[in-house]
Design a protein around this motif. Sequence first.
Motif, mmCIF file in Angstrom:
data_model
loop_
_atom_site.group_PDB
_atom_site.id
_atom_site.type_symbol
_atom_site.label_atom_id
_atom_site.label_comp_id
_atom_site.label_asym_id
_atom_site.label_seq_id
_atom_site.Cartn_x
_atom_site.Cartn_y
_atom_site.Cartn_z
ATOM 1 N N LYS A 704 58.723 35.202 64.008
ATOM 2 C CA LYS A 704 58.371 34.048 64.828
ATOM 3 C C LYS A 704 57.108 33.425 64.221
ATOM 4 O O LYS A 704 55.991 33.749 64.620
ATOM 5 N N PRO A 705 57.294 32.549 63.251
ATOM 6 C CA PRO A 705 56.140 32.020 62.520
ATOM 7 C C PRO A 705 55.210 31.215 63.420
ATOM 8 O O PRO A 705 55.644 30.526 64.351
ATOM 9 N N SER A 706 53.929 31.329 63.139
ATOM 10 C CA SER A 706 52.906 30.585 63.857
ATOM 11 C C SER A 706 52.211 29.643 62.885
ATOM 12 O O SER A 706 52.412 29.728 61.670
ATOM 13 N N VAL A 707 51.379 28.774 63.410
ATOM 14 C CA VAL A 707 50.606 27.881 62.543
ATOM 15 C C VAL A 707 49.766 28.702 61.579
ATOM 16 O O VAL A 707 49.697 28.419 60.381
ATOM 17 N N GLU A 708 49.144 29.750 62.084
ATOM 18 C CA GLU A 708 48.265 30.568 61.249
ATOM 19 C C GLU A 708 49.040 31.285 60.144
ATOM 20 O O GLU A 708 48.588 31.354 58.995
ATOM 21 N N SER A 709 50.220 31.826 60.467
ATOM 22 C CA SER A 709 50.959 32.581 59.455
ATOM 23 C C SER A 709 51.538 31.660 58.385
ATOM 24 O O SER A 709 51.547 32.002 57.196
ATOM 25 N N VAL A 710 52.009 30.464 58.773
ATOM 26 C CA VAL A 710 52.525 29.518 57.778
ATOM 27 C C VAL A 710 51.374 28.969 56.937
ATOM 28 O O VAL A 710 51.511 28.776 55.721
ATOM 29 N N GLN A 711 50.233 28.760 57.569
ATOM 30 C CA GLN A 711 49.059 28.318 56.822
ATOM 31 C C GLN A 711 48.666 29.357 55.772
ATOM 32 O O GLN A 711 48.310 29.015 54.647
ATOM 33 N N ASP A 712 48.749 30.633 56.120
ATOM 34 C CA ASP A 712 48.437 31.698 55.155
ATOM 35 C C ASP A 712 49.393 31.655 53.968
ATOM 36 O O ASP A 712 48.980 31.832 52.810
ATOM 37 N N LEU A 713 50.679 31.411 54.239
ATOM 38 C CA LEU A 713 51.647 31.328 53.149
ATOM 39 C C LEU A 713 51.337 30.131 52.247
ATOM 40 O O LEU A 713 51.396 30.249 51.012
ATOM 41 N N LEU A 714 51.029 29.007 52.858
ATOM 42 C CA LEU A 714 50.665 27.835 52.058
ATOM 43 C C LEU A 714 49.463 28.131 51.170
ATOM 44 O O LEU A 714 49.440 27.784 49.985
ATOM 45 N N TRP A 715 48.473 28.785 51.737
ATOM 46 C CA TRP A 715 47.269 29.092 50.967
ATOM 47 C C TRP A 715 47.613 30.006 49.785
ATOM 48 O O TRP A 715 47.140 29.784 48.671
ATOM 49 N N VAL A 716 48.445 31.018 50.023
ATOM 50 C CA VAL A 716 48.838 31.941 48.946
ATOM 51 C C VAL A 716 49.539 31.181 47.827
ATOM 52 O O VAL A 716 49.252 31.363 46.636
ATOM 53 N N VAL A 717 50.457 30.281 48.196
ATOM 54 C CA VAL A 717 51.248 29.576 47.180
ATOM 55 C C VAL A 717 50.392 28.612 46.377
ATOM 56 O O VAL A 717 50.501 28.547 45.144
ATOM 57 N N VAL A 718 49.503 27.863 47.044
ATOM 58 C CA VAL A 718 48.724 26.869 46.298
ATOM 59 C C VAL A 718 47.649 27.517 45.428
ATOM 60 O O VAL A 718 47.097 26.868 44.541
#
Length: 727
Positions: A704-718
């Motif tokens: 159940k993705p949250s804003v914080e968890s998706v933000q963490d994924l974005l940060w890892v990828v960039v």
Amino acid sequence: MHTPRRGQLAVICACSIVISTRLLAPALGDDEANPVAPRRPELPSLEKGSTLTNPIDRFLQTTYAAEKIDVERLVSDEVFARRVHEDLVGLLPTPTELQAFVADSHPDKRRRLVRKLLADRRAYAEHWLTFWNDALRNAFRGTGFIDDGRRQITGWLFAALYDNKPYDQFVHELISPVDGSAGFIKGIIWRGTVNASQRREMQAAQTISQVFLGTNIKCASCHDSFIDTWTLDDAYGLANVFADEPLETFECNKPNGEFATVKFIFPQLGKIDGTAPRDERIQQLADIMTSPQNGRLTRTIVNRLWAILMGRGLVEPVDEMDLPPWHADLLDWLAADLAQHDYDLQHTLELICTSRAYQLPSVGFPDPEETSYTFRGPLVKRMSGEQFLDAISSLTSVWQPVEPAMVQRDGRGQGGQLTDVALVLAERRRDQTPATARWIWNDAQAAQGTIGGSLFLRREFTLQAAPQTARVIAAGDNSFTLYVNGKQIARGENWQKPTVVDIQPHLRSGQNVFAVAAVNSADKDKQPEESSNSAGFLLSADIQMADGENVVIETDDSWLWSTQSPDKWETVEFDAQDWKPAVELADIDGGPWNIRVPLLAALIISDSQVRAAMVMDDALTRALGRSNREQVVTRRQSIATTLQALELTNGGTLDAVLKQGAENWLMQSEANSVAIIKGIYTQALGRAPTADEAALARALVGEKPSVESVQDLLWVVVMLPEFQLIE
């Protein structure tokens, strides 16, 4: 100990940099130094059975053989598409674009993609604006914007790139200014104690030599150069072209009582009449600089283009064109070919990007121990700060915010770059103005002049449902206040700068009303009844319904007017049966207003996905390498810095963008973790995640993705090198 002042630091640093680079280079004999005349070598004949058709590859075929480079083993379509998108327009390919390119079976699809990207005139201009802003010291704000010292050339520069202005004309107009290009040679009026080598005339000489000729005369601006043949007399001779009166020479900032004669640093190209007026001398300089006999002009720019695309110039450093190229024939042929093709820079870009040399797998930086450079393929490049931010925007759907200073130029000439660009686009897209609105008032002669005072206008309309989107653009001479269903939502104080506002939240199913309090300001020196000014109001509303229907409400004679404003006159409930029909005065091209271009410019700004090249500098852009544009910068550092790492990991700007991006991904993918992970990897890297990456990402994002968890994924990828590097 003497502490140099700010104006002196540039000279000291420039000398040290030039000395350090030149001492590492082999010495040149007199016959090799300062090559100027153009030279067009013969194309090498193809070896038997060779498939190399691009002229660049024909020159490099002996290198390919010596280094055992397999020219049939090119990068994949995915890598090529990402590389050429970033190099030519500074944007990541969208997943749809990438998928279509990979699926394309046309044998010439790579050339077709290059041409398609070069044909995207706006994206091309917005990307190359960064390079030329750095090189031409074109800043949106900062040091020197006072006392008519510094001046922007943003509008002219964007138009030149958008139109692919021939390079010889581009250079000529920068040196001998036309409307909009005068800022380049004006220079900065430094405040306080300033080294004589930094006076404005000398700045012009230095920047012209460096940018267009790849020649650094900064050392010679202070004293005879220690490391090449340029003298104090050479530097002052060129600076004198821009002087109102002959300049006294200063050696190491001390006057020596001598006055240099006006001359060009390559006298074999022609003479400048030192007795002619300043503007004529500058015109003569521009003519000499862009003469077909000036092979140095074309060599310098094709070397810069090669360095941008390949990661290293044919001559390196790119601002030291007196040094020997690693392939002189290729450099000279490209330079002559540019001139032969009417100085079309896009022709040279296409030629390089369609060569096998460009399409080879990238390689790392050369071994510092190597005494000479050997071409083995393009170097891996780090995204520029602007490319990185635009890639973030593509990934998150969060583009740069429009700040007021980017729209409105202040009294010193700072800001307003978005409007400059929008006006260029509007001039070239005049027929795309959506509005067919009419200027209205209560007096048929109002366009010619009517007495000052207030006029109240209304237009009722019915919507079958609440709209999906709705936008109004309006202008009033002299000013107006707009109400929608009784609520004040916009004001306009200058009819030359139309107001654009989102009205979707204020509209509803059923009856709606636009109400306007328009003012024709009276002359302060006259009584209202004696004052006569042009008066008019214009509005166009574009309302999109969920079912695809487009409702357009525009000013015409269906609007009603009154000179009185009874209670609740701006609401739907008000009965306007006693109000009278408005009088149509002119269309958007008529009257004293002729508002088509500013109208379209305002719409362009409101519709734009603002790219990083257009924003004011801030902590993030500076950390990513944005120059202050007080000095010429023709190449930025490609190595990551500690400051960059700190800003990317701790700065609030990127954090806020990634948070908003996470919210956008959650809405777009309906909180489906699998779809979010695949979508982010595809958009950011042009590929799906590997099995290991997908497993790690699912653990990070959760079921159940949250804003914080998706933000963490974005940060890892960039933060991945694969994202930040152009391979």
